[in-house]
Design an enzyme around this catalytic site. Structure first.
Site, PDB file in Angstrom:
ATOM      1  N   ARG A 171      41.148  50.534  31.032  1.00  0.00           N
ATOM      2  CA  ARG A 171      40.919  50.731  32.472  1.00  0.00           C
ATOM      3  C   ARG A 171      41.933  50.024  33.367  1.00  0.00           C
ATOM      4  NH1 ARG A 171      38.145  53.931  30.377  1.00  0.00           N
ATOM      5  NH2 ARG A 171      36.107  54.654  31.094  1.00  0.00           N
ATOM      6  N   CYS A 219      31.084  55.899  35.587  1.00  0.00           N
ATOM      7  CA  CYS A 219      30.516  54.634  35.106  1.00  0.00           C
ATOM      8  C   CYS A 219      30.755  53.540  36.144  1.00  0.00           C
ATOM      9  CB  CYS A 219      31.148  54.249  33.772  1.00  0.00           C
ATOM     10  SG  CYS A 219      30.479  55.199  32.406  1.00  0.00           S
ATOM     11  N   GLU A 294      33.563  48.651  37.502  1.00  0.00           N
ATOM     12  CA  GLU A 294      34.744  49.498  37.287  1.00  0.00           C
ATOM     13  C   GLU A 294      35.070  50.254  38.579  1.00  0.00           C
ATOM     14  OE1 GLU A 294      34.691  52.374  33.902  1.00  0.00           O
ATOM     15  OE2 GLU A 294      35.447  53.794  35.376  1.00  0.00           O
TER      16      GLU A 294
HETATM   17  N1  EPU Z   1      23.559  54.159  25.630  1.00  0.00           N
HETATM   18  C1  EPU Z   1      22.234  53.854  25.739  1.00  0.00           C
HETATM   19  N2  EPU Z   1      21.605  54.105  26.931  1.00  0.00           N
HETATM   20  C2  EPU Z   1      22.259  54.622  28.012  1.00  0.00           C
HETATM   21  C3  EPU Z   1      23.620  54.927  27.898  1.00  0.00           C
HETATM   22  C4  EPU Z   1      24.254  54.677  26.685  1.00  0.00           C
HETATM   23  O1  EPU Z   1      21.615  53.372  24.809  1.00  0.00           O
HETATM   24  O2  EPU Z   1      21.641  54.804  29.059  1.00  0.00           O
HETATM   25  C5  EPU Z   1      24.229  53.930  24.337  1.00  0.00           C
HETATM   26  C6  EPU Z   1      24.680  55.228  23.701  1.00  0.00           C
HETATM   27  O3  EPU Z   1      23.664  55.791  22.950  1.00  0.00           O
HETATM   28  C7  EPU Z   1      25.864  54.788  22.875  1.00  0.00           C
HETATM   29  C8  EPU Z   1      26.462  53.638  23.659  1.00  0.00           C
HETATM   30  O4  EPU Z   1      25.430  53.191  24.553  1.00  0.00           O
HETATM   31  O5  EPU Z   1      25.445  54.295  21.636  1.00  0.00           O
HETATM   32  C9  EPU Z   1      27.723  54.011  24.420  1.00  0.00           C
HETATM   33  O6  EPU Z   1      27.414  55.067  25.338  1.00  0.00           O
HETATM   34  P1  EPU Z   1      28.395  56.316  25.587  1.00  0.00           P
HETATM   35  O7  EPU Z   1      28.785  56.925  24.299  1.00  0.00           O
HETATM   36  O8  EPU Z   1      27.775  57.151  26.617  1.00  0.00           O
HETATM   37  O9  EPU Z   1      29.724  55.655  26.117  1.00  0.00           O
HETATM   38  P2  EPU Z   1      29.966  54.602  27.250  1.00  0.00           P
HETATM   39  O10 EPU Z   1      30.627  53.432  26.610  1.00  0.00           O
HETATM   40  O11 EPU Z   1      28.749  54.364  28.069  1.00  0.00           O
HETATM   41  C10 EPU Z   1      32.429  55.383  27.836  1.00  0.00           C
HETATM   42  C11 EPU Z   1      33.142  55.332  29.153  1.00  0.00           C
HETATM   43  C12 EPU Z   1      32.898  56.618  29.919  1.00  0.00           C
HETATM   44  C13 EPU Z   1      33.329  57.804  29.078  1.00  0.00           C
HETATM   45  C14 EPU Z   1      32.542  57.786  27.764  1.00  0.00           C
HETATM   46  C15 EPU Z   1      32.906  58.912  26.835  1.00  0.00           C
HETATM   47  C16 EPU Z   1      33.185  53.024  29.981  1.00  0.00           C
HETATM   48  C17 EPU Z   1      32.567  52.048  30.902  1.00  0.00           C
HETATM   49  N3  EPU Z   1      32.621  54.234  29.947  1.00  0.00           N
HETATM   50  O12 EPU Z   1      31.039  55.389  28.155  1.00  0.00           O
HETATM   51  O13 EPU Z   1      33.681  56.560  31.097  1.00  0.00           O
HETATM   52  O14 EPU Z   1      33.106  59.011  29.752  1.00  0.00           O
HETATM   53  O15 EPU Z   1      32.810  56.544  27.095  1.00  0.00           O
HETATM   54  O16 EPU Z   1      34.261  58.876  26.518  1.00  0.00           O
HETATM   55  O17 EPU Z   1      34.176  52.715  29.323  1.00  0.00           O
HETATM   56  C18 EPU Z   1      33.837  56.251  33.458  1.00  0.00           C
HETATM   57  O18 EPU Z   1      34.710  55.430  33.213  1.00  0.00           O
HETATM   58  O19 EPU Z   1      33.533  56.554  34.626  1.00  0.00           O
HETATM   59  C19 EPU Z   1      33.118  56.834  32.339  1.00  0.00           C
HETATM   60  C20 EPU Z   1      32.055  57.575  32.531  1.00  0.00           C
END
Ligand code: EPU
Length: 306
Positions: A171, A219, A294
């Site tokens: 990021r 996010c 972020e």
């Molecule tokens: N999870 C939960 N509950 C929730 C949300 C997530 O338990 O309400 C768990 C999921 O099941 C998973 C883990 O947390 O095991 C990670 O969640 P996810 O796969 O949705 O990925 P993330 O880390 O939350 C990141 C980026 C997103 C991007 C996605 C997919 C960050 C902060 N977020 O999300 O980026 O779209 O990967 O590539 O790095 C953004 O930056 O605006 C954004 C949405």
């Protein structure tokens, strides 16, 4: 996320040279100024935002480039002459001005069968903001495909930074005060079907786990250091703290993904920011993890800490 007021002054340059001139003009006028990309990762305060906003909205242009046939990658030439022969495995280049949309970039490369940015499928915003913050997610980041960036440096000069000159991280494009004018992306030609299939898979996954159809700023928090959070992402921490559905006015923590605040209709920026502060405090209290924002926040007065 459809909150916030209006800008006191809005400048809409239509070329990189006009963007440079706009920055020079607001500096000379002694105004507070900001550069607006697609606004996808931004919360603007309620009321009138003092000073000038320079929008990249009209800087929407992308072109093909070939290092052996073309000269300066940042002087776009007529597109038709620049179509390299289809040759899976061979490199291919696309230049884009700061206001080109990342969704548009992914769509074009999918149509061309150029691989490199499939992981950015569904990521909104403009190229300028995306390069500056190294937009992306778990399947890839914009800098995976960046070869050169043309920036307006703090001293007013225009410089071209090579990938090796920059140290993009999670990021962060790490461009300092540089303002992105344009970027050159490098891809690998691949069977069109394969590129399209990867884009489709990523989009499908995103639609399942993120509230893509509701207004949001993506996010809210970056994912914390896994050592501090026991490997839990920001969304998971918020979820486990039982905060999904928590609301202030029309601002609500998405029931689908804990790291999204959605606007149910008429949310005010104050509702969104208050909700973010509350979530941060409750996650810190429960898990001892300090979430770091972020999304950018633009309000009058001193900058809010991330
Ligand atoms: N999870 C939960 N509950 C929730 C949300 C997530 O338990 O309400 C768990 C999921 O099941 C998973 C883990 O947390 O095991 C990670 O969640 P996810 O796969 O949705 O990925 P993330 O880390 O939350 C990141 C980026 C997103 C991007 C996605 C997919 C960050 C902060 N977020 O999300 O980026 O779209 O990967 O590539 O790095 C953004 O930056 O605006 C954004 C949405």
């Amino acid at each position: 996320m459809r909150v916030g007021g209006r800008a006191e002054l809005l400048l809409e340059p239509a070329t990189p040279a006009e963007l440079v001139a706009a920055v020079q003009a607001v500096r000379e006028a002694g105004l507070t100024w900001r550069v607006l990309g697609g606004g996808a990762n931004l919360i603007v305060g309620d009321g009138v935002l003092e000073g000038a906003v320079i929008s990249t909205e009209r800087l929407r242009r992308a072109w093909r480039f070939h290092p052996e046939r073309d000269g300066d990658p940042f002087e776009p030439a007529p597109v038709a002459e620049h179509f390299p022969e289809r040759e899976p495995g061979a490199p291919a280049w696309l230049g884009a001005w700061a206001g080109e949309s990342m969704l548009g970039l992914v769509r074009r490369t999918k149509e061309l069968g150029w691989s490199g940015l499939e992981g950015l499928a569904g990521v909104p915003g403009h190229v300028g903001g995306g390069v500056a913050m190294n937009a992306g997610g778990s399947w890839g980041e914009l800098w995976d495909a960046v070869e050169r960036v043309q920036v307006l440096a703090a001293d007013g000069s225009v410089a071209v930074l090579r990938r090796e000159d920059c140290a993009p991280s999670y990021r962060h494009g790490n461009l300092g005060e540089g303002i992105v004018l344009a970027a050159l992306f490098r891809f690998t030609q691949a069977p069109k079907r394969e590129v399209a299939e990867r884009v489709r898979e990523h989009l499908e996954h995103k639609r399942r786990v993120q509230p893509l159809t509701e207004p949001s700023a993506g996010c809210i928090f970056v994912n914390p250091d896994p050592e501090a959070s026991g490997g839990r992402s920001a969304g998971r921490l918020i979820d486990e703290a039982g905060l999904k559905g928590l609301a202030r006015g029309d601002a609500e923590i998405s029931a689908l993904h804990g790291n999204f605040v959605v606007n149910r209709g008429r949310a005010r920026a104050a509702d969104v920011l208050g909700l973010i502060d509350e979530v941060r405090a409750r996650v810190a209290e429960r898990f001892g993890v300090e979430l770091v924002r972020e999304v950018k926040v633009w309000t009058n007065g001193p900058d809010r800490p991330a």
